[in-house]
Scaffold this motif. Structure first.
Motif, short mmCIF file in Angstrom:
data_model
loop_
_atom_site.label_atom_id
_atom_site.label_comp_id
_atom_site.label_asym_id
_atom_site.label_seq_id
_atom_site.Cartn_x
_atom_site.Cartn_y
_atom_site.Cartn_z
N SER A 15 0.83 -1.21 0.00
CA SER A 15 0.00 0.00 0.00
C SER A 15 0.86 1.26 0.00
CB SER A 15 -0.92 0.00 1.22
OG SER A 15 -1.78 -1.13 1.21
N ILE A 52 -7.83 3.49 -1.69
CA ILE A 52 -7.75 2.07 -1.29
C ILE A 52 -6.47 1.82 -0.49
CG2 ILE A 52 -7.54 -0.29 -2.16
CD1 ILE A 52 -9.23 0.58 -4.57
N TRP A 84 -7.09 4.65 -6.37
CA TRP A 84 -6.11 3.69 -5.87
C TRP A 84 -5.49 4.18 -4.56
CZ3 TRP A 84 -5.88 -1.12 -7.16
CH2 TRP A 84 -6.24 -1.54 -8.44
N THR A 94 -6.69 3.23 3.03
CA THR A 94 -7.58 2.38 3.85
C THR A 94 -6.85 1.13 4.32
OG1 THR A 94 -9.50 3.16 2.61
CG2 THR A 94 -9.77 1.14 3.90
#
Length: 533
Positions: free
Chosen positions: A291, A332, A329, A335
């Motif tokens: 991430s 996401i 993106w 998160t």
């Protein structure tokens, strides 16, 4: 931080002693024959050390210290027979399962030894040195940049094949720079980790036998070999992708991205997550790293790639469509970062005290604050992307710069012992039969502690009609039997007991048994974590 307040942790990182024979400051009437130190996790067989020294610094052990093959959480050895009366100390060092060196001293005495030794018995794992931090910072930056740029080119900058090829051509130099930075840092990490394990000088660790010891007998060495093989395969994918414009260029870039994802996964196997030897912590650590790569790498793509592509295309519509796709993106990624970060805090931060008073907790607080700064900047960029007005400017570079600092803190956290070893004083309150019973344990470490019990009624007034208060201690990690003591009355409704009742770090249960003047029994149980220091 909120998670650290309300959820107790069940995991640890960096090996620490849960039991030793002899225990700290134990006095033997007869000379002991065997030494055994039990840790909370398996330790690695390489670079361990176990010495027993007398008051003159001479060794009195049989030079046979080893990690038990049947139970690798035990370091053991034997002593010379018939040690004379005096003070002795065990000097030990091990490599914990997450690859970090931990050492300490355990003093004990035989017979009438006179005054006790003043040697500190606290295990130590020093702050990460600049060699380790610098190496892993370069590795993190190179890897995140490589993964992020590839992801940006493959999945964010969506256009026809010609434009995608142009995009990769524009980032080819930066990708190659990232690859060589990654290769350099991985090669250097072998020397740096060997230096860290041996506490030697740079000149001393550049020895074939020491380097091979790291490769053959440590978890880091096994992962290092895998990383080196992956880098060789990655070099082939880069060569084929950059060689010429061919029909399957996209798939070579995609294979490079997959290989880099596996490189990220290897990092999870030599971090704190690997301590537990379970799938879920490693998975969450991998998600956290991926991430970060998508978020930071995407920002580099926006600052480095888009301006160069737009010079040739002069199409603002494509620019803002790319920004909007990246925003999805990035949302996401943020998160997933929050979810995986909260999971890690539950594992490594037992309470608010350890968050604020340990080195690990303080560095984590700094990382959280900088993450919030990045979050605010990201929200500003998200709003700009929705409005599709002015192009993103210098604020993106500020967000990237903050991200680089966060990576530096991450490399430091990776090499610090977690806050689990220092949970701090414990306070708990239980209700039963109309009584409010509180237990306070301080300093809440292995060894001598003070336990204070306060008993109040429904109106929060101290109860005076108490005949007896008994404490029963039980370790819930290992069957060690029960240890019972009777607390002495300190004042009205307040009882206190001091002693060595928690001789092992980990999870403990304390049963408080209260007997009133009317012979009524009141029992409550407290579960808490005892720290190693």
């Amino acid at each position: 931080m909120i998670a650290a307040l309300y959820f107790p942790s069940i995991a640890s990182a960096h090996a620490y002693i849960v039991k030793s024979t002899p225990y700290e400051n134990e006095t033997f009437t007869k000379s002991p024959q065997h030494i055994q130190i039990r840790f909370d996790e398996p330790v690695q067989s390489a670079f361990h050390s176990l010495q027993v020294l007398d008051e003159l610094g001479k060794r009195v052990d049989l030079h046979d210290g080893k990690v038990n093959k049947q139970n690798q959480s035990i370091l053991e050895g034997n002593l010379k027979p018939n040690l004379p009366d005096g003070n002795y100390h065990i000097v030990w060092k091990v490599i914990s399962s997450d690859g970090h060196s931990v050492n300490g001293v355990i003093p004990f005495s035989v017979g009438d030894a006179g005054s006790k030794t003043n040697i500190s018995s606290k295990p130590t794992q020093p702050l990460s040195n600049t060699d380790v931090m610098g190496t892993y910072w370069i590795e993190y930056i190179s890897l995140f940049l490589f993964v992020g740029l590839l992801f940006f080119g493959l999945f964010v900058y969506k256009s026809d094949k010609t434009n995608r090829t142009m995009a990769f051509n524009k980032t080819k130099g930066l990708l190659l720079l990232s690859y060589f930075g990654l290769l350099f840092s991985v090669l250097l990490s072998l020397i740096v980790e060997t230096k860290n394990y041996t506490n030697g000088t740079w000149q001393a660790v550049l020895h074939k036998n020491l380097l091979m010891e790291t490769i053959n007998n440590t978890k880091f060495g096994s992962v290092w070999i895998i990383q080196l093989l992956l880098l060789m395969v990655l070099a082939n994918s880069l060569y084929m992708a950059c060689k010429k414009e061919q029909k399957n260029t996209f798939y070579w870039w995609l294979s490079a991205f997959v290989i880099c994802a596996f490189l990220l996964l290897t990092k999870a196997f030599i971090g704190h997550a690997a301590t537990e030897n379970e799938f879920l912590p490693i998975l969450f650590d991998f998600i956290h790293l991926l991430s970060v790569s998508i978020w930071l790498g995407g920002l580099i793509g926006i600052c480095y790639l888009l301006p160069r592509v737009q010079i040739e295309k002069e199409n603002n519509a494509d620019y803002w469509k790319t920004i909007q796709r990246y925003s999805k993106w990035a949302t996401i990624s943020v998160t997933l970062l929050l979810v995986s970060g909260i999971y890690a805090s539950l594992n490594y931060i037992p309470n608010l005290y350890s968050l604020l008073h340990t080195n690990y907790g303080k560095v984590l607080c700094g990382k959280i604050l900088l993450f919030l700064v990045m979050l605010v900047l990201g929200l500003i960029h998200f709003i700009k992307g929705r409005r599709s007005k002015n192009k993103l400017g210098k604020s993106v570079w500020i967000e990237i710069s903050v991200g680089m600092i966060v990576l530096a803190l991450s490399s430091l956290l990776t090499n610090l012992p977690t806050a689990m070893e220092s949970p701090g004083p414990f306070t708990g309150v239980k209700q039963n039969k109309g009584y409010s019973i509180s237990l306070h344990a301080t300093p809440n470490i292995v060894g001598k502690n003070t336990f204070t019990i306060k008993i109040k009624d429904k109106n929060h007034k101290n109860i005076t009609s108490i005949q007896q208060v008994t404490l029963t201690f039980k370790n819930t990690d290992m069957n060690m039997g029960n240890n019972t003591t009777q607390a002495k009355q300190a004042s009205s409704g307040v009882f206190e007991s001091k002693g060595f009742y928690t001789n092992m770090a980990g999870h403990w249960n304390v049963k408080v048994h209260i007997l009133t003047d009317s012979l009524d029994s009141v029992d409550v149980n407290f579960n808490y974590i005892v720290g190693s220091r």
